[in-house]
Design a protein around this motif. Sequence first.
Motif, PDB file in Angstrom:
ATOM      1  N   VAL A  76       0.825  -1.212   0.000  1.00  0.00           N
ATOM      2  CA  VAL A  76       0.000   0.000   0.000  1.00  0.00           C
ATOM      3  C   VAL A  76       0.857   1.259   0.000  1.00  0.00           C
ATOM      4  O   VAL A  76       0.643   2.179  -0.804  1.00  0.00           O
ATOM      5  CB  VAL A  76      -0.948   0.004   1.217  1.00  0.00           C
ATOM      6  N   SER A  77       1.843   1.320   0.899  1.00  0.00           N
ATOM      7  CA  SER A  77       2.626   2.551   1.034  1.00  0.00           C
ATOM      8  C   SER A  77       3.466   2.835  -0.204  1.00  0.00           C
ATOM      9  O   SER A  77       3.485   3.966  -0.706  1.00  0.00           O
ATOM     10  CB  SER A  77       3.513   2.482   2.277  1.00  0.00           C
ATOM     11  N   THR A  78       4.152   1.817  -0.712  1.00  0.00           N
ATOM     12  CA  THR A  78       5.018   2.051  -1.873  1.00  0.00           C
ATOM     13  C   THR A  78       4.211   2.301  -3.138  1.00  0.00           C
ATOM     14  O   THR A  78       4.561   3.178  -3.946  1.00  0.00           O
ATOM     15  CB  THR A  78       5.969   0.869  -2.084  1.00  0.00           C
ATOM     16  N   ALA A  79       3.132   1.565  -3.337  1.00  0.00           N
ATOM     17  CA  ALA A  79       2.276   1.815  -4.498  1.00  0.00           C
ATOM     18  C   ALA A  79       1.699   3.225  -4.434  1.00  0.00           C
ATOM     19  O   ALA A  79       1.614   3.919  -5.459  1.00  0.00           O
ATOM     20  CB  ALA A  79       1.153   0.787  -4.561  1.00  0.00           C
ATOM     21  N   SER A  80       1.317   3.663  -3.251  1.00  0.00           N
ATOM     22  CA  SER A  80       0.767   5.008  -3.099  1.00  0.00           C
ATOM     23  C   SER A  80       1.818   6.068  -3.403  1.00  0.00           C
ATOM     24  O   SER A  80       1.524   7.082  -4.064  1.00  0.00           O
ATOM     25  CB  SER A  80       0.233   5.200  -1.675  1.00  0.00           C
ATOM     26  N   ILE A  81       3.048   5.852  -2.923  1.00  0.00           N
ATOM     27  CA  ILE A  81       4.122   6.808  -3.205  1.00  0.00           C
ATOM     28  C   ILE A  81       4.404   6.881  -4.702  1.00  0.00           C
ATOM     29  O   ILE A  81       4.502   7.966  -5.289  1.00  0.00           O
ATOM     30  CB  ILE A  81       5.403   6.421  -2.442  1.00  0.00           C
ATOM     31  N   VAL A  82       4.537   5.718  -5.321  1.00  0.00           N
ATOM     32  CA  VAL A  82       4.825   5.676  -6.757  1.00  0.00           C
ATOM     33  C   VAL A  82       3.729   6.369  -7.553  1.00  0.00           C
ATOM     34  O   VAL A  82       3.996   7.196  -8.448  1.00  0.00           O
ATOM     35  CB  VAL A  82       4.996   4.214  -7.216  1.00  0.00           C
ATOM     36  N   LEU A  83       2.484   6.076  -7.236  1.00  0.00           N
ATOM     37  CA  LEU A  83       1.377   6.670  -7.977  1.00  0.00           C
ATOM     38  C   LEU A  83       1.238   8.151  -7.670  1.00  0.00           C
ATOM     39  O   LEU A  83       0.867   8.945  -8.545  1.00  0.00           O
ATOM     40  CB  LEU A  83       0.078   5.934  -7.641  1.00  0.00           C
ATOM     41  N   GLY A  84       1.527   8.521  -6.416  1.00  0.00           N
ATOM     42  CA  GLY A  84       1.460   9.930  -6.071  1.00  0.00           C
ATOM     43  C   GLY A  84       2.460  10.756  -6.856  1.00  0.00           C
ATOM     44  O   GLY A  84       2.132  11.821  -7.391  1.00  0.00           O
ATOM     45  N   VAL A  85       3.685  10.272  -6.955  1.00  0.00           N
ATOM     46  CA  VAL A  85       4.707  10.986  -7.736  1.00  0.00           C
ATOM     47  C   VAL A  85       4.385  10.908  -9.218  1.00  0.00           C
ATOM     48  O   VAL A  85       4.605  11.877  -9.974  1.00  0.00           O
ATOM     49  CB  VAL A  85       6.101  10.408  -7.440  1.00  0.00           C
ATOM     50  N   ALA A  86       3.836   9.777  -9.667  1.00  0.00           N
ATOM     51  CA  ALA A  86       3.464   9.636 -11.075  1.00  0.00           C
ATOM     52  C   ALA A  86       2.357  10.611 -11.456  1.00  0.00           C
ATOM     53  O   ALA A  86       2.246  11.014 -12.621  1.00  0.00           O
ATOM     54  CB  ALA A  86       3.019   8.205 -11.357  1.00  0.00           C
ATOM     55  N   GLY A  87       1.537  10.985 -10.477  1.00  0.00           N
ATOM     56  CA  GLY A  87       0.508  11.977 -10.759  1.00  0.00           C
ATOM     57  C   GLY A  87       1.074  13.361 -10.957  1.00  0.00           C
ATOM     58  O   GLY A  87       0.428  14.230 -11.557  1.00  0.00           O
ATOM     59  N   ALA A  88       2.280  13.587 -10.433  1.00  0.00           N
ATOM     60  CA  ALA A  88       2.895  14.911 -10.534  1.00  0.00           C
ATOM     61  C   ALA A  88       3.887  15.017 -11.675  1.00  0.00           C
ATOM     62  O   ALA A  88       4.112  16.107 -12.209  1.00  0.00           O
ATOM     63  CB  ALA A  88       3.593  15.259  -9.214  1.00  0.00           C
TER      64      ALA A  88
END
Length: 235
Positions: A32-44
């Motif tokens: 959850v945490s790493t997928a969220s980080i990756v997707l969060g940065v990918a959104g930016a």
Amino acid sequence: MTEVQHHEPHEDTGARLNWLRAGVLGANDGIVSTASIVLGVAGATTSVPQIVTAGLAGLFAGALSMAAGEYVSVSSQRDAERALLEQERRELKEMPEYELAELTEIYEQKGLSPQLAREVAEQLTARDALAAHAEAELKIDPDGLTSPWQAAFASFVAFTVGSLLPLLTFLIPSGAFRVSLTVATGVLALALTGSISARLGGAPRLPAIMRNIGGGVVAMAVTYAIGHLVGTAVG
């Protein structure tokens, strides 16, 4: 004698289940945490090096945090158990008759007759008084205290394995498929950990799987949206 022989394997099985459950939860947190980080940065940003760097930073930060937390938690528990064992050891030395009567009463409450309970208590006390009283009164195995270092290492490995799934998945495809495939991998991994957690806990699988997936999807969606908003505003 018969009760002790059958009880010890049960305790070992329970300990293994606790370790396995902790490993599954650690892996779940990593997913959850790493997928969220990756997707969060990918959104930016669409910069793969930046996204992977953020993911790796999150992986090691999370794994080390989990390991440190587990080490502190298990160390505190181990210190408390050692203190209880030391108190029990002192009581056995200072008032053995009282402790024998106390152990006899425990076995009476388990359903043995007073005579049989006394006999069992005497035999167990003669064999290993501290182990007998620690198991019956404190539910502690003096020779099976959990190692803080082992717990920390297990948490580190479990979190790392869970984190690598979305991180490596992000690197496999190219273009727009990176985000969707990362989400799909995260959902499948969460379904697996939810199923295993439910099985270990003896709970229905479907509700556990749906809760696990639901929480993970919300986390990934929120971080992606925040990353997109922040990236748009900054850009």
